[in-house]
Design a protein around this motif. Structure first.
Motif, PDB file in Angstrom:
ATOM      1  N   SER A  60      34.726  37.950  30.360  1.00  0.00           N
ATOM      2  CA  SER A  60      35.852  37.762  29.444  1.00  0.00           C
ATOM      3  C   SER A  60      36.708  36.753  29.875  1.00  0.00           C
ATOM      4  CB  SER A  60      36.981  39.049  30.071  1.00  0.00           C
ATOM      5  OG  SER A  60      36.327  40.303  30.117  1.00  0.00           O
ATOM      6  N   ALA A  61      37.296  36.246  28.883  1.00  0.00           N
ATOM      7  CA  ALA A  61      38.254  35.192  28.781  1.00  0.00           C
ATOM      8  C   ALA A  61      39.269  34.964  30.174  1.00  0.00           C
ATOM      9  CB  ALA A  61      39.217  34.934  27.685  1.00  0.00           C
ATOM     10  N   GLY A  62      39.267  33.987  30.699  1.00  0.00           N
ATOM     11  CA  GLY A  62      39.928  33.875  31.969  1.00  0.00           C
ATOM     12  C   GLY A  62      39.160  33.942  33.040  1.00  0.00           C
ATOM     13  N   ASP A  63      37.893  34.666  33.086  1.00  0.00           N
ATOM     14  CA  ASP A  63      37.198  34.858  34.273  1.00  0.00           C
ATOM     15  C   ASP A  63      36.505  33.511  34.885  1.00  0.00           C
ATOM     16  OD1 ASP A  63      37.478  37.718  34.145  1.00  0.00           O
ATOM     17  OD2 ASP A  63      35.430  38.070  33.246  1.00  0.00           O
ATOM     18  N   ILE A  64      36.297  33.349  36.069  1.00  0.00           N
ATOM     19  CA  ILE A  64      35.505  32.408  36.839  1.00  0.00           C
ATOM     20  C   ILE A  64      34.154  32.239  36.648  1.00  0.00           C
ATOM     21  CG2 ILE A  64      35.738  30.651  38.668  1.00  0.00           C
ATOM     22  CD1 ILE A  64      38.480  30.857  37.254  1.00  0.00           C
ATOM     23  N   ILE A 289      24.824  22.417  29.259  1.00  0.00           N
ATOM     24  CA  ILE A 289      25.430  23.374  29.944  1.00  0.00           C
ATOM     25  C   ILE A 289      26.716  23.786  28.836  1.00  0.00           C
ATOM     26  CG2 ILE A 289      27.210  23.419  31.907  1.00  0.00           C
ATOM     27  CD1 ILE A 289      25.463  21.470  33.092  1.00  0.00           C
ATOM     28  N   ILE A 290      26.978  25.164  28.941  1.00  0.00           N
ATOM     29  CA  ILE A 290      27.995  25.598  28.233  1.00  0.00           C
ATOM     30  C   ILE A 290      29.290  25.906  28.934  1.00  0.00           C
ATOM     31  CG2 ILE A 290      28.711  27.739  26.966  1.00  0.00           C
ATOM     32  CD1 ILE A 290      25.482  28.282  26.550  1.00  0.00           C
ATOM     33  N   VAL A 291      29.223  26.241  30.354  1.00  0.00           N
ATOM     34  CA  VAL A 291      30.159  26.309  30.922  1.00  0.00           C
ATOM     35  C   VAL A 291      29.626  26.268  32.487  1.00  0.00           C
ATOM     36  CG1 VAL A 291      30.314  28.757  31.468  1.00  0.00           C
ATOM     37  CG2 VAL A 291      32.365  27.438  31.890  1.00  0.00           C
ATOM     38  N   THR A 298      36.631  30.237  28.326  1.00  0.00           N
ATOM     39  CA  THR A 298      37.508  30.317  27.512  1.00  0.00           C
ATOM     40  C   THR A 298      37.197  31.353  26.272  1.00  0.00           C
ATOM     41  OG1 THR A 298      36.620  28.356  26.488  1.00  0.00           O
ATOM     42  CG2 THR A 298      38.507  27.975  28.177  1.00  0.00           C
ATOM     43  N   ALA A 299      37.904  31.403  25.374  1.00  0.00           N
ATOM     44  CA  ALA A 299      37.309  32.236  24.042  1.00  0.00           C
ATOM     45  C   ALA A 299      36.240  31.555  23.330  1.00  0.00           C
ATOM     46  CB  ALA A 299      38.357  32.364  23.098  1.00  0.00           C
ATOM     47  N   ARG A 300      36.330  30.267  23.468  1.00  0.00           N
ATOM     48  CA  ARG A 300      34.927  29.553  22.632  1.00  0.00           C
ATOM     49  C   ARG A 300      33.799  29.676  23.657  1.00  0.00           C
ATOM     50  NH1 ARG A 300      34.088  26.025  19.251  1.00  0.00           N
ATOM     51  NH2 ARG A 300      32.496  24.231  19.519  1.00  0.00           N
ATOM     52  N   HIS A 301      33.928  29.511  25.009  1.00  0.00           N
ATOM     53  CA  HIS A 301      32.748  29.980  25.725  1.00  0.00           C
ATOM     54  C   HIS A 301      32.221  31.274  25.523  1.00  0.00           C
ATOM     55  CE1 HIS A 301      34.528  26.795  28.921  1.00  0.00           C
ATOM     56  NE2 HIS A 301      33.610  26.250  27.877  1.00  0.00           N
ATOM     57  N   ILE A 302      32.952  32.021  25.323  1.00  0.00           N
ATOM     58  CA  ILE A 302      32.607  33.624  25.016  1.00  0.00           C
ATOM     59  C   ILE A 302      31.887  33.613  23.870  1.00  0.00           C
ATOM     60  CG2 ILE A 302      33.203  35.922  24.876  1.00  0.00           C
ATOM     61  CD1 ILE A 302      33.709  34.812  27.793  1.00  0.00           C
ATOM     62  N   ASP A 303      32.435  32.827  22.705  1.00  0.00           N
ATOM     63  CA  ASP A 303      31.528  32.850  21.518  1.00  0.00           C
ATOM     64  C   ASP A 303      30.373  32.244  21.662  1.00  0.00           C
ATOM     65  OD1 ASP A 303      33.902  34.166  20.386  1.00  0.00           O
ATOM     66  OD2 ASP A 303      34.784  32.458  19.491  1.00  0.00           O
ATOM     67  N   LEU A 304      30.339  31.355  22.474  1.00  0.00           N
ATOM     68  CA  LEU A 304      28.952  30.463  22.492  1.00  0.00           C
ATOM     69  C   LEU A 304      27.902  31.437  23.165  1.00  0.00           C
ATOM     70  CD1 LEU A 304      30.064  26.803  23.165  1.00  0.00           C
ATOM     71  CD2 LEU A 304      29.167  27.793  20.871  1.00  0.00           C
ATOM     72  N   LEU A 305      28.397  32.090  24.237  1.00  0.00           N
ATOM     73  CA  LEU A 305      27.520  33.248  24.922  1.00  0.00           C
ATOM     74  C   LEU A 305      27.059  34.009  24.066  1.00  0.00           C
ATOM     75  CD1 LEU A 305      29.137  32.893  28.606  1.00  0.00           C
ATOM     76  CD2 LEU A 305      26.994  31.614  27.653  1.00  0.00           C
ATOM     77  N   ARG A 306      27.758  34.578  23.185  1.00  0.00           N
ATOM     78  CA  ARG A 306      27.544  35.771  22.646  1.00  0.00           C
ATOM     79  C   ARG A 306      26.572  35.530  21.527  1.00  0.00           C
ATOM     80  NH1 ARG A 306      32.064  36.747  21.002  1.00  0.00           N
ATOM     81  NH2 ARG A 306      32.835  38.655  22.373  1.00  0.00           N
ATOM     82  N   GLY A 307      26.714  34.098  21.023  1.00  0.00           N
ATOM     83  CA  GLY A 307      25.713  33.558  19.953  1.00  0.00           C
ATOM     84  C   GLY A 307      24.340  33.586  20.712  1.00  0.00           C
ATOM     85  N   VAL A 308      24.335  32.886  21.834  1.00  0.00           N
ATOM     86  CA  VAL A 308      23.161  32.705  22.756  1.00  0.00           C
ATOM     87  C   VAL A 308      22.450  34.202  23.011  1.00  0.00           C
ATOM     88  CG1 VAL A 308      22.048  32.051  24.753  1.00  0.00           C
ATOM     89  CG2 VAL A 308      23.882  30.651  23.504  1.00  0.00           C
ATOM     90  N   GLN A 309      23.208  35.038  23.315  1.00  0.00           N
ATOM     91  CA  GLN A 309      22.713  36.501  23.534  1.00  0.00           C
ATOM     92  C   GLN A 309      22.255  37.016  22.119  1.00  0.00           C
ATOM     93  OE1 GLN A 309      25.514  39.720  24.213  1.00  0.00           O
ATOM     94  NE2 GLN A 309      24.471  39.829  26.252  1.00  0.00           N
ATOM     95  N   GLU A 310      22.837  36.970  21.203  1.00  0.00           N
ATOM     96  CA  GLU A 310      22.314  37.574  19.906  1.00  0.00           C
ATOM     97  C   GLU A 310      21.076  37.072  19.505  1.00  0.00           C
ATOM     98  OE1 GLU A 310      25.532  37.002  17.169  1.00  0.00           O
ATOM     99  OE2 GLU A 310      26.837  38.790  18.124  1.00  0.00           O
TER     100      GLU A 310
END
Length: 806
Positions: A60-64, A289-291, A298-310
């Motif tokens: 989630s956004a904000g997680d470390i 490296i994504i993060v 961040t929200a952008r990191h989550i979007d990128l990881l979601r795209g990689v997962q899909e």
């Protein structure tokens, strides 16, 4: 039954024996297996869950981040946020459509004329039965089409003037300035539309669209009426006050908008603009490296990881592996086909294929491991700022050139060049199709191949590695200039990595070269230097058992070395092959003329037939190969032993056999019985060895070895071998033969030069000394007695004979 079983058993072949009988099949199976392993190494990440796991929970956004998250492969993702923003901007900037009735001005003139004509016609018409007289104002309003908006006082005033042509003309002239102008109902709304957007005017008559300029001359109705009022003084000059007021009021009432907002067309333009927006994408390189570890999501990191997962979910893993496998196998096959068909000296046996393919597999494995280490270093927080958020800069440190350097040490330049091209293509594939890295690896490999051609000491490999490092730095700088984003700090890291890569390649080859020599029984220059040591067991045996052959071999080695140096061939190989080429003569040394004097001058060929002598002479090649195999001599030396006579004829015994024939009995000499079994020389070094062997042996027969006679001898022997086709299968050119002959002449002239005829030794009074007196530089061990007894003289003679001297 037993016989039948015996027949079945004798016809059965084990898989190993079958492959040995068909080496081409064995090489093909080996290539298939090697390409399978390489493909697995290239696509191994596709079979793992990756940084977030297939179907795993997204953070989630904000997680470390508890570790660094990287792209598993080269991937292109849709950036939904940026795409949505582009769509919003496209809608806001879509053109606004207004409809323009370009015929409104002309229609207004015609309606005014029609209105006046109808009114006049109504006034002149007689009333019909039962009807009252026609009303001209009503006919005027109906013909004009604007009965509800026209001022009644103005119409009545025109009626009193009988709707004459003078009033008609005046009214038309008042409206004429607005015929070609654009008039809108609400100028403020039009200004809002055209402030930041394009205004497209659609002509209702022709259907054509045109774009209004940035500041169009558009009027509203009020501004149009002002224009009409402003021109009334000139147009209505000569009319009475009441007529002017009536005509001006009527003209203002006829000012109407001819430009209207088209909401439907505008919405269609907005929809088209929205649909025309291409999706914004984000391209990630494999390993990027994504993060990083310790950073918040961040929200952008989550979007990128979601795209990689899909993409991992939808990617066909088996198809990717099979396609890479097929591609690698095609590359192997094409390279092998070209090398075996078009390249002289290309290795085609199973051992060489095994070595080359295994080297490619180990290179792919080593590269995979090195890239993993680079990724780990790049993900380290303290090092992250130095690699500009991507580990690609560190990939330049991988010693790609080491494999080609090893291949060049044991194979020729053509083979190393083909290996360099193939290995660099595999590097590019392993890095996700990166052409720049493929070019980088290719340049380094080619430079490495040049530097490792003649390795006689470890320092040669280190210097070759340094040259590779310099070439890597030049290539990196050129690639960065081509990219156009040169930044000093990252560039310095890349240049340092490129130079370290070359040095690592040299050091790695130093460590691996002995392993390659031991496992594959290859012969490097270091191994040749060991064989050149005259303390080797075979050479010591040759010196003791066939000293004449030993000294002949040493001379042949010297001649071959000088000739090979002259044409740029492998001089060390030529020399060592010369040392060992006649080791087979140790089996029967007394049958070879150079050893006859060692065996009391007995010529054993005088007691046997020429054909038997020829078979004994021919056997020394076979015997030499057997001895070489027993002592595990290097394969190039073995080739020199087997090819140094080619299929040449043993001329002396062949001619002797023809002399002994009895023509009356119809006897014939079969020439093939007096030829060596071959093969003919296949390399330049073997060709040089053949010539050096014959030239050295023949030069010993020269009674007066003057330069002219040596030249004549060398040319005759060279021409004889050339005419006999013995040099057809090696790559010696006519120019090479000329240079080789010149080298032989110079070397033999220097060795067999004429010597000074030293004068006879005399005493102080000029009297000749006794024959037994010491001569030259031999120091006398004891004073010579003035009077020597006959017994003493006889004892000296006995001592000389005891030493084996005449």
């Amino acid at each position: 039954m037993a016989r039948g079983e015996g027949r079945v058993g004798s016809g059965f072949k084990s898989p190993t024996a079958a492959l040995a009988a068909h080496p081409g099949r064995a090489i093909l199976l080996l290539a298939v297996f090697a390409s399978f392993l390489i493909s697995a190494l290239f696509t191994v990440d596709l079979f793992t869950a990756g940084p977030i796991g297939i179907g795993g929970r997204l953070p989630s956004a904000g997680d470390i981040a508890d570790r660094s998250y990287k792209a598993l492969f080269d991937i292109t993702l849709v950036d939904e946020q940026v795409t949505e923003e582009h769509r919003r901007l496209a809608i806001e900037q879509a053109p606004v459509v207004y409809d323009h009735d370009e015929r409104a001005g002309g229609d207004l003139r015609e309606r005014v004329r029609a209105g006046f004509a109808a009114a006049r016609a109504a006034a002149a018409a007689e009333p019909a039965d039962g009807d009252g007289p026609a009303d001209p104002p009503v006919a005027f309003r109906e013909a004009l089409g604007a009965s509800d908006e026209l001022p009644s006082e103005a119409v009545e005033r025109l009626a009193k003037a009988d709707f004459d042509l003078r009033h008609q003309s005046a009214l038309i002239r008042l409206l004429e300035p607005l015929v070609s102008r654009l008039v809108v109902a609400d100028l403020e709304e039009f200004g809002k539309h055209g402030d930041k957007r394009i205004v497209v005017v659609r002509e209702l008559g022709s259907g054509e669209d045109r774009v209004l300029p940035a500041e169009p001359a558009v009027l509203d109705v009020a501004a149009g009426r002002k224009i009409v009022t402003g021109g009334a003084g000139r147009v209505l000059e000569g009319f009475g006050r009441s007529d002017r007021s009536s005509l001006l009021g009527l003209a203002n009432a006829l000012v109407r908008p001819n430009l209207s907002f088209n909401l439907r067309a505008t919405d269609e333009r907005k929809q088209a603009a929205e649909e025309g927006v291409q999706q914004a994408t984000v391209s990630l390189k494999k390993g990027e490296i994504i993060v990083r570890d310790g950073e918040p999501f961040t929200a952008r990191h989550i979007d990128l990881l979601r795209g990689v997962q899909e993409q991992v979910k939808t990617r066909n893993q088996a198809q990717a592996f099979i396609s890479v496998w097929a591609l690698v196998l095609i590359l192997f096959s094409a390279t092998w086909y070209f090398g075996s068909r078009s390249t002289k000296g290309f290795p085609t046996d199973f051992k060489d294929a095994n070595f080359l393919l295994l080297t490619l597999v180990l290179m792919a494995l080593g590269t995979r491991l090195a890239l993993f280490i680079c990724d780990a270093v790049a993900g380290y927080p303290d090092f992250a700022s130095l690699v500009d958020q991507t580990p690609v800069q560190l990939y330049y440190v991988v010693p790609f050139a080491a494999a080609t350097m090893i291949v060049r040490m044991v194979h020729n330049a053509e083979t190393a060049a083909l290996f360099a091209v193939l290995s660099s293509m595999l590097v590019g594939m392993q890095l996700g199709g990166d052409v720049s890295f493929a070019l980088y690896a290719l340049v380094g490999a080619l430079v490495a191949a040049v530097g490792s051609a003649r390795v006689t000491q470890r320092g040669t490999l280190l210097r070759a590695g340094a040259r590779v490092g310099v070439a890597n730095m030049a290539m990196i700088f050129a690639l960065e200039l081509l990219a156009g984003d040169v930044v000093f700090a990252p560039l310095a890291i890349e240049l340092a990595a490129g130079f370290v890569s070359g040095c690592l390649a040299g050091g790695l080859v130093i460590a691996l070269a002995p392993v390659v020599e031991s496992v594959f029984q290859y012969t490097t220059d270091v191994r040749l230097l060991e064989l050149a040591n005259r303390e080797q067991e075979l050479l010591r045996d040759l010196e003791l058992r066939a000293p004449g052959t030993y000294h002949h071999s040493m001379m042949v080695g010297h001649l071959a070395e000088k000739a090979a140096e002259a044409i740029g061939a492998n001089a060390l190989l030529a020399k060592v092959a010369g040392y060992y080429h006649d080791i087979g003569k140790m089996r029967r040394p007394h049958f070879f003329v150079e050893n006859v004097t060692i065996h009391r001058g007995e010529n054993r060929h005088e007691k046997i037939s020429p054909s038997m002598s020829a078979r004994i002479i021919q056997a020394h090649v076979r015997d030499g190969l057997e001895l070489g195999r027993e002592h595990k001599l290097a394969s190039p030396i073995m080739r020199g032993i087997g090819e140094h006579h080619g299929t040449s004829i043993i001329r002396f015994f062949y001619e002797k056999a023809k002399e002994q024939l009895d023509p009356e009995k119809g006897e014939q000499v079969q020439e093939h019985e007096y030829r060596y079994s071959g093969p003919k020389p296949q390399t330049r070094e073997a060709g040089i060895l053949m010539l050096a062997d014959s030239v050295e042996a023949a030069s010993r027969t020269l009674a007066e070895p003057s330069p002219a006679r040596v030249q004549q001898l060398v040319q005759r022997i060279t021409n004889n071998y050339f005419r006999d086709g013995q040099l057809d299968e090696c790559s010696l050119t006519l120019r090479d033969l000329h240079v080789i002959a010149r080298s032989f002449i110079d070397t033999l002239t220097a060795i067999r030069h004429e010597r000074i005829d030293y004068p006879e030794a005399t005493d102080a009074e000029g009297r000749p000394l006794d024959e037994g007196a010491d001569e030259g530089v031999v120091e006398r061990l004891e004073p010579r007695a003035k009077d020597r007894s006959e017994g003493a003289s006889s004892g000296r003679d006995d001592d000389i004979r005891r030493l084996g001297l005449p």
